[in-house]
Design a protein around this motif. Structure first.
Motif, mmCIF file in Angstrom:
data_model
loop_
_atom_site.group_PDB
_atom_site.id
_atom_site.type_symbol
_atom_site.label_atom_id
_atom_site.label_comp_id
_atom_site.label_asym_id
_atom_site.label_seq_id
_atom_site.Cartn_x
_atom_site.Cartn_y
_atom_site.Cartn_z
ATOM 1 N N GLY A 167 0.799 -1.217 0.000
ATOM 2 C CA GLY A 167 0.000 0.000 0.000
ATOM 3 C C GLY A 167 0.826 1.259 0.000
ATOM 4 N N ASN A 168 0.158 2.370 0.226
ATOM 5 C CA ASN A 168 0.840 3.638 0.424
ATOM 6 C C ASN A 168 1.161 3.793 1.907
ATOM 7 N N ALA A 169 1.795 4.904 2.268
ATOM 8 C CA ALA A 169 2.246 5.090 3.641
ATOM 9 C C ALA A 169 1.879 6.471 4.135
ATOM 10 N N LEU A 170 2.075 6.664 5.426
ATOM 11 C CA LEU A 170 1.867 7.980 6.022
ATOM 12 C C LEU A 170 3.123 8.826 5.869
ATOM 13 N N ASP A 171 2.916 10.105 5.657
ATOM 14 C CA ASP A 171 4.030 11.046 5.708
ATOM 15 C C ASP A 171 4.336 11.353 7.168
ATOM 16 N N ARG A 172 5.576 11.583 7.438
ATOM 17 C CA ARG A 172 5.944 12.022 8.780
ATOM 18 C C ARG A 172 5.469 13.453 8.966
ATOM 19 N N HIS A 277 -5.795 3.144 -2.865
ATOM 20 C CA HIS A 277 -5.337 3.354 -1.487
ATOM 21 C C HIS A 277 -5.041 4.837 -1.389
ATOM 22 N N SER A 278 -6.043 5.611 -1.033
ATOM 23 C CA SER A 278 -6.039 7.065 -1.195
ATOM 24 C C SER A 278 -4.897 7.741 -0.455
ATOM 25 N N ASN A 279 -4.022 8.420 -1.222
ATOM 26 C CA ASN A 279 -2.947 9.187 -0.617
ATOM 27 C C ASN A 279 -3.481 10.387 0.148
ATOM 28 N N THR A 280 -4.549 11.015 -0.372
ATOM 29 C CA THR A 280 -5.065 12.193 0.326
ATOM 30 C C THR A 280 -5.676 11.807 1.671
ATOM 31 N N LEU A 281 -6.299 10.648 1.745
ATOM 32 C CA LEU A 281 -6.807 10.156 3.028
ATOM 33 C C LEU A 281 -5.663 9.964 4.013
ATOM 34 N N LEU A 282 -4.557 9.375 3.538
ATOM 35 C CA LEU A 282 -3.414 9.142 4.412
ATOM 36 C C LEU A 282 -2.755 10.463 4.817
ATOM 37 N N GLU A 283 -2.761 11.440 3.903
ATOM 38 C CA GLU A 283 -2.240 12.757 4.263
ATOM 39 C C GLU A 283 -3.073 13.374 5.384
ATOM 40 N N ALA A 284 -4.396 13.244 5.274
ATOM 41 C CA ALA A 284 -5.273 13.772 6.320
ATOM 42 C C ALA A 284 -4.981 13.102 7.663
ATOM 43 N N ILE A 285 -4.828 11.784 7.652
ATOM 44 C CA ILE A 285 -4.524 11.059 8.886
ATOM 45 C C ILE A 285 -3.179 11.514 9.456
ATOM 46 N N SER A 286 -2.179 11.690 8.582
ATOM 47 C CA SER A 286 -0.853 12.128 9.020
ATOM 48 C C SER A 286 -0.913 13.432 9.793
ATOM 49 N N LEU A 287 -1.809 14.317 9.369
ATOM 50 C CA LEU A 287 -1.887 15.651 9.952
ATOM 51 C C LEU A 287 -2.951 15.762 11.038
ATOM 52 N N GLY A 288 -3.463 14.623 11.490
ATOM 53 C CA GLY A 288 -4.399 14.623 12.603
ATOM 54 C C GLY A 288 -5.792 15.088 12.262
ATOM 55 N N CYS A 289 -6.137 15.063 10.971
ATOM 56 C CA CYS A 289 -7.470 15.501 10.554
ATOM 57 C C CYS A 289 -8.464 14.339 10.712
ATOM 58 N N PRO A 290 -9.605 14.551 11.357
ATOM 59 C CA PRO A 290 -10.627 13.492 11.433
ATOM 60 C C PRO A 290 -11.074 13.083 10.030
ATOM 61 N N CYS A 336 -1.906 7.230 13.987
ATOM 62 C CA CYS A 336 -0.928 7.102 12.903
ATOM 63 C C CYS A 336 -0.067 5.850 13.031
ATOM 64 N N ASP A 337 0.077 5.333 14.236
ATOM 65 C CA ASP A 337 0.984 4.194 14.446
ATOM 66 C C ASP A 337 0.498 2.910 13.783
ATOM 67 N N ARG A 338 -0.753 2.874 13.369
ATOM 68 C CA ARG A 338 -1.275 1.664 12.737
ATOM 69 C C ARG A 338 -0.884 1.571 11.256
ATOM 70 N N PHE A 339 -0.248 2.600 10.705
ATOM 71 C CA PHE A 339 0.121 2.616 9.290
ATOM 72 C C PHE A 339 1.637 2.625 9.132
ATOM 73 N N PRO A 340 2.144 2.046 8.041
ATOM 74 C CA PRO A 340 3.589 2.044 7.812
ATOM 75 C C PRO A 340 4.099 3.422 7.373
ATOM 76 N N GLN A 341 5.404 3.614 7.516
ATOM 77 C CA GLN A 341 6.079 4.782 6.970
ATOM 78 C C GLN A 341 6.625 4.415 5.589
ATOM 79 N N TRP A 342 7.044 5.435 4.837
ATOM 80 C CA TRP A 342 7.509 5.193 3.470
ATOM 81 C C TRP A 342 8.776 4.331 3.430
ATOM 82 N N GLU A 343 9.593 4.386 4.476
ATOM 83 C CA GLU A 343 10.794 3.552 4.499
ATOM 84 C C GLU A 343 10.439 2.067 4.445
#
Length: 372
Positions: A167-172, A277-290, A336-343
């Motif tokens: 899948g995709n990952a969360l941004d730090r 696997h929506s990148n924009t959804l993961l971006e929202a999660i990364s930034l703490g957006c509900p 955020c801890d439930r998702f992988p990082q890009w590394e």
């Protein structure tokens, strides 16, 4: 040093689109592990020769829409003919139309598929193009898909070998820009619901707007902010004809300017009827957006709590979800801890590349011809 030619990415960095976001986040990390990577794009999306250790090549296209896409496909094949890469990484379904031509010149092929493998073209030529591309997937050496649901669909269609789910990952969050609402064009001084993405029929934006207008009867101060490029079939003029000042269509924005929009939103909504696997959804999660999202199998693969999901084709379900998230947005934030990082995603992708060469060596040792 193994070489990889990446085709199907318009450009990087800071180019709108899920394929482009994946490429920008992933390939510099793979390059840092000793792989020589060249991303083939086209103007105006390629503005330099290098990005964080990844070589960028701009196909000399004239800037005429669909003609650019056709020329890009042909020119990248000639690029591969001259470059002779160890792997051609096809990002999305479109470049797969010429997979046969890459195999003719001995290329090993890895295809990464997201939501585009489920699009429904408008024209008969588009349908024929997609059918031909999907048929050629059986000739790929490895296939990467972004969710288990997509892997299941491919296997059901008879394409069952060498499919890997990555899948995709969360941004730090610390790597995301701190910009002001004025810089991003965010509405100032009010609550808003946010949608971000390339807007096509599959994004189901008209249903979201209809649900929002029902919801807003109870919350007239709320706004709906829509960010993204509109496909010509997506019906933007119909939305503009509504004359609803609470609906803010900001158009396409660089990814670097989206952080304050996510941070300032009351919540983010993904109403898609087809999704990868929506990148924009993961971006929202990364930034703490509900977040709220449609209950597609691909979205269900994220395994969020049931309260986050709604039926994208049921108006009452969607309005009810908006009501729930508005009443208590904090409980719609995701850990955020439930998702992988890009590394981690980079390491998984490298293992797919390496397995391709291991399989090829084993086949040669057993007296079978090389997969290339």
């Amino acid at each position: 040093m193994k070489t990889i030619l990446v085709v199907g990415v318009r450009g990087m960095p800071d180019v709108e689109g899920g394929v482009e976001k994946n490429a920008e986040s992933l390939f510099p990390l793979i390059a840092a592990q000793g792989w020589k990577i060249c991303v083939a794009g086209w103007k105006p999306h390629i503005k330099s020769d290098d990005f964080r250790g990844v070589s960028l090549w701009c196909a000399p296209t004239p800037g005429f829409g669909k003609i650019d896409g056709l020329l890009y496909s042909i020119l990248t094949w000639f690029k591969a003919l001259r470059m002779r890469p160890d792997i051609v990484h096809m990002a999305g379904l479109e470049p797969v139309f010429l997979l046969w031509a890459y195999k003719l010149i001995g290329c090993k092929i890895v295809v990464r598929l997201g939501a585009d493998c489920r699009q429904r073209p408008w024209s008969w030529t588009g349908k024929w193009f997609m059918r031909c591309a999907k048929y050629q997937l059986r000739w790929a050496d490895k296939i990467i898909v972004v969710t288990p649901a997509l892997a299941k669909k491919l296997r059901a269609s008879g394409i069952g070998k060498d499919i890997h789910v990555i899948g995709n990952a969360l941004d730090r969050a610390e790597n995301l820009p701190e910009n002001s609402p004025e810089d991003s064009g965010a509405p100032i001084g009010g609550d808003y619901i946010l949608f971000v993405g390339q807007i096509s029929q599959q994004k189901n934006i008209h249903s979201l707007i209809a649900a929002f207008r029902v919801f807003a009867k109870s919350y007239p101060q709320m706004q709906l902010v829509i960010v993204g490029h509109w496909d010509r079939h997506a019906g933007r003029k119909q939305i503009e004809a509504l004359g609803d000042e609470r609906i803010k269509m900001l158009g396409s924005l660089p990814r670097s300017r989206l952080a304050s929009l996510y941070r300032g939103a009351r919540f983010f909504v993904n109403p898609s009827i087809r999704e990868g696997h929506s990148n924009t959804l993961l971006e929202a999660i990364s930034l703490g957006c509900p977040v709220l999202l449609s209950d597609l199998p691909e979205n269900r693969d994220l395994r969020l709590n049931a309260k986050h999901y709604f039926s994208p084709e049921d108006m009452r379900s969607m309005v009810s979800a908006l009501d729930r998230a508005h009443a208590n947005p904090d409980v719609f934030r995701v850990d955020c801890d439930r998702f992988p990082q890009w590394e981690e995603i980079a390491e998984q992708t490298i293992r797919v590349y390496e397995k391709l060469f291991v399989d090829d060596a084993q086949g040669t040792a057993n007296g079978q011809p090389s997969r290339a």
